[in-house]
Design a protein around this motif. Sequence first.
Motif, PDB file in Angstrom:
ATOM      1  N   PHE A 169       0.827  -1.196   0.000  1.00 36.32           N
ATOM      2  CA  PHE A 169       0.000   0.000   0.000  1.00 36.32           C
ATOM      3  C   PHE A 169       0.867   1.252   0.000  1.00 36.32           C
ATOM      4  O   PHE A 169       1.878   1.315   0.710  1.00 36.32           O
ATOM      5  N   PRO A 170       0.510   2.258  -0.790  1.00 35.82           N
ATOM      6  CA  PRO A 170       1.264   3.512  -0.762  1.00 35.82           C
ATOM      7  C   PRO A 170       1.164   4.156   0.613  1.00 35.82           C
ATOM      8  O   PRO A 170       0.199   3.928   1.355  1.00 35.82           O
ATOM      9  N   ALA A 171       2.149   4.954   0.973  1.00 37.23           N
ATOM     10  CA  ALA A 171       2.168   5.579   2.301  1.00 37.23           C
ATOM     11  C   ALA A 171       1.007   6.538   2.490  1.00 37.23           C
ATOM     12  O   ALA A 171       0.490   6.698   3.596  1.00 37.23           O
ATOM     13  N   SER A 172       0.585   7.165   1.406  1.00 34.86           N
ATOM     14  CA  SER A 172      -0.542   8.095   1.488  1.00 34.86           C
ATOM     15  C   SER A 172      -1.198   8.204   0.123  1.00 34.86           C
ATOM     16  O   SER A 172      -0.589   7.907  -0.902  1.00 34.86           O
ATOM     17  N   CYS A 173      -2.460   8.615   0.134  1.00 29.59           N
ATOM     18  CA  CYS A 173      -3.217   8.870  -1.087  1.00 29.59           C
ATOM     19  C   CYS A 173      -3.860  10.243  -0.958  1.00 29.59           C
ATOM     20  O   CYS A 173      -4.168  10.683   0.162  1.00 29.59           O
ATOM     21  N   PRO A 174      -4.070  10.930  -2.051  1.00 28.23           N
ATOM     22  CA  PRO A 174      -4.695  12.251  -1.970  1.00 28.23           C
ATOM     23  C   PRO A 174      -6.029  12.200  -1.229  1.00 28.23           C
ATOM     24  O   PRO A 174      -6.859  11.323  -1.490  1.00 28.23           O
ATOM     25  N   PRO A 186     -12.896   2.573  -0.841  1.00 32.84           N
ATOM     26  CA  PRO A 186     -13.043   3.993  -0.489  1.00 32.84           C
ATOM     27  C   PRO A 186     -12.187   4.369   0.718  1.00 32.84           C
ATOM     28  O   PRO A 186     -12.678   4.588   1.829  1.00 32.84           O
ATOM     29  N   VAL A 187     -10.896   4.461   0.492  1.00 34.56           N
ATOM     30  CA  VAL A 187      -9.980   4.855   1.554  1.00 34.56           C
ATOM     31  C   VAL A 187      -8.876   5.707   0.930  1.00 34.56           C
ATOM     32  O   VAL A 187      -8.431   5.451  -0.181  1.00 34.56           O
ATOM     33  N   ASN A 188      -8.469   6.776   1.641  1.00 30.10           N
ATOM     34  CA  ASN A 188      -7.377   7.613   1.159  1.00 30.10           C
ATOM     35  C   ASN A 188      -6.746   8.324   2.349  1.00 30.10           C
ATOM     36  O   ASN A 188      -6.987   7.957   3.501  1.00 30.10           O
ATOM     37  N   GLY A 189      -5.936   9.354   2.074  1.00 33.58           N
ATOM     38  CA  GLY A 189      -5.237  10.050   3.151  1.00 33.58           C
ATOM     39  C   GLY A 189      -4.067   9.233   3.657  1.00 33.58           C
ATOM     40  O   GLY A 189      -3.367   8.556   2.894  1.00 33.58           O
ATOM     41  N   ASP A 190      -3.829   9.259   4.960  1.00 37.81           N
ATOM     42  CA  ASP A 190      -2.754   8.494   5.587  1.00 37.81           C
ATOM     43  C   ASP A 190      -3.078   7.003   5.475  1.00 37.81           C
ATOM     44  O   ASP A 190      -4.098   6.540   5.981  1.00 37.81           O
ATOM     45  N   MET A 191      -2.208   6.239   4.833  1.00 36.40           N
ATOM     46  CA  MET A 191      -2.464   4.823   4.590  1.00 36.40           C
ATOM     47  C   MET A 191      -1.650   3.916   5.503  1.00 36.40           C
ATOM     48  O   MET A 191      -1.594   2.705   5.292  1.00 36.40           O
ATOM     49  N   SER A 192      -1.007   4.494   6.519  1.00 34.58           N
ATOM     50  CA  SER A 192      -0.096   3.703   7.353  1.00 34.58           C
ATOM     51  C   SER A 192      -0.803   2.594   8.126  1.00 34.58           C
ATOM     52  O   SER A 192      -0.160   1.606   8.518  1.00 34.58           O
ATOM     53  N   GLN A 193      -2.106   2.719   8.355  1.00 35.26           N
ATOM     54  CA  GLN A 193      -2.828   1.690   9.106  1.00 35.26           C
ATOM     55  C   GLN A 193      -3.650   0.764   8.205  1.00 35.26           C
ATOM     56  O   GLN A 193      -4.405  -0.063   8.700  1.00 35.26           O
TER      57      GLN A 193
END
Length: 363
Positions: free
Chosen positions: A227-232, A295-302
Motif C-alpha cells: 500500500f502507498p504511504a498516502s493517497c490524496p 473507499p480509503v485515502n489520506g494516511d495509509m499507514s494503518q
Amino acid sequence: MRIRGRTLSALLLATALGVSALSVDAFTAVASAPSDAPAVQAAARPHTGHVMGASALPSGDDADGDGYIPANPQVTGVTPSQEVPPRAYFHEFQANCSVTHTAPDDPIVYPGQPGASHDHTFMGNTSTNAHSTTASLTGGPTTCNAPADSSAYWMPSLYKGDQRILPVGPQVIYYKSGVTDYRSVRPFPRGLRFVVGSPTQSAQEFRSHKGFVEGWECGDSFFNVDFPASCPSRPDVQLNIRFQAPSCWNGLYLDTPDHKSHMAYPVVRPGTNDNMCPASHPVALPMIEFKMAFPVNGDMSQVRLSSGRGYSFHYDFFNAWEERTLKALVDHCVVGGLQCDTRGYDQNHPERGAVLNADHRLP
C-alpha cells in the motif's frame, strides 16, 4: 486403482503438473504449491491467513476428500490454438458484482469449516459460506448485474486500523481472452473453482506474478507492491487494484488439492508475441480480471488486509453461472472480438446488438 483415497492416475497427473510429489506412504496428505505453507489440519487457527490445500476433507463436492474434483464430462483431445485471428483489440465483457457480506470462511480452501480462514469480502452469490457447493450456489440470489451469474467471488477484507473498508457499488470483474486466438475461448465448466495468488506470497512473488497488472494505485501513485504511504485526501480518490487470473484449464478437474494446478497462465509461442495455452492445460477459458476499488485515502499507514500486507492480495472464484447465459456472452463478446458492457453490448459496434435485455436477462 485407488490407494488411500487417491487414484494412481491423479498422482501421476499431479506430478506432471508440477504439484509437490507425495510418497506412497503420504497419500493422506495433500499437494501444496511451492509458495504456500505446509499442509496442516484446519481445526483451529488464527485468522491471519489460510493455507492452500491445507485440509482435504470429505465435504461438499469432494466426497472422498482427496482434493480432486473431476469434471463431468472431462475435456480431452484439445490442442492449444496457434492461429492468429483477425485483429480485435478488445474481446471482453463485464460481470460487475457488489459486496454481499464478510466472513472468515473459504469454501474452496476450507470447505465445510466455518471460521477457519481469515476474513473475506464476498461478492456475487449472497449465500456463499464455508458449506457452499456447486449445487447450493447454482441459481442462487446474486448482487451481480446479471441474475444468471450466481458465481461466488471473494478476496481478503481490507482494514484501516480496526475499521473494515468495503468496496461500494458494483465492482468491475472482466471476462477476457488471455490468448491471442480469442475465437478458441469457451465458457467455464459449471463448478470450476480456483485461487489466484497466495496470502503467503512475498513482495517479489506478488510483483512477478503473472496476474500482476498495475499493483496498488491511488491518485498518481501506481505499480505499488504494498500500500502507498498516502493517497490524496479527495472524495474522488480510492485505492485500486487490478489482478488477472489464469485462463488455461487442463480439462480434467474442477479443483485440485492446491486449488491452482488445474489452471495455468497462457505462454508465449516461441518466435512470436502470441499467447497460447500450454499443452498441459490446452483448454482456453475466459480470463477473469478483478478491478477493485476501496473507499480509503489520506494516511495509509494503518491500511492492511486480513491476510497481511498489501502484497498478500489474492482472490477466489467459484463458477455458478447459468450455462446458456454465460455461453451467449462468451460467444458474442469474447469470441466475437467486442468490448462489451454487462449486457453484452459494445457501444462502438451498435449494429452487433446486445446479448441481454434491459433486465440483464437473456431475451
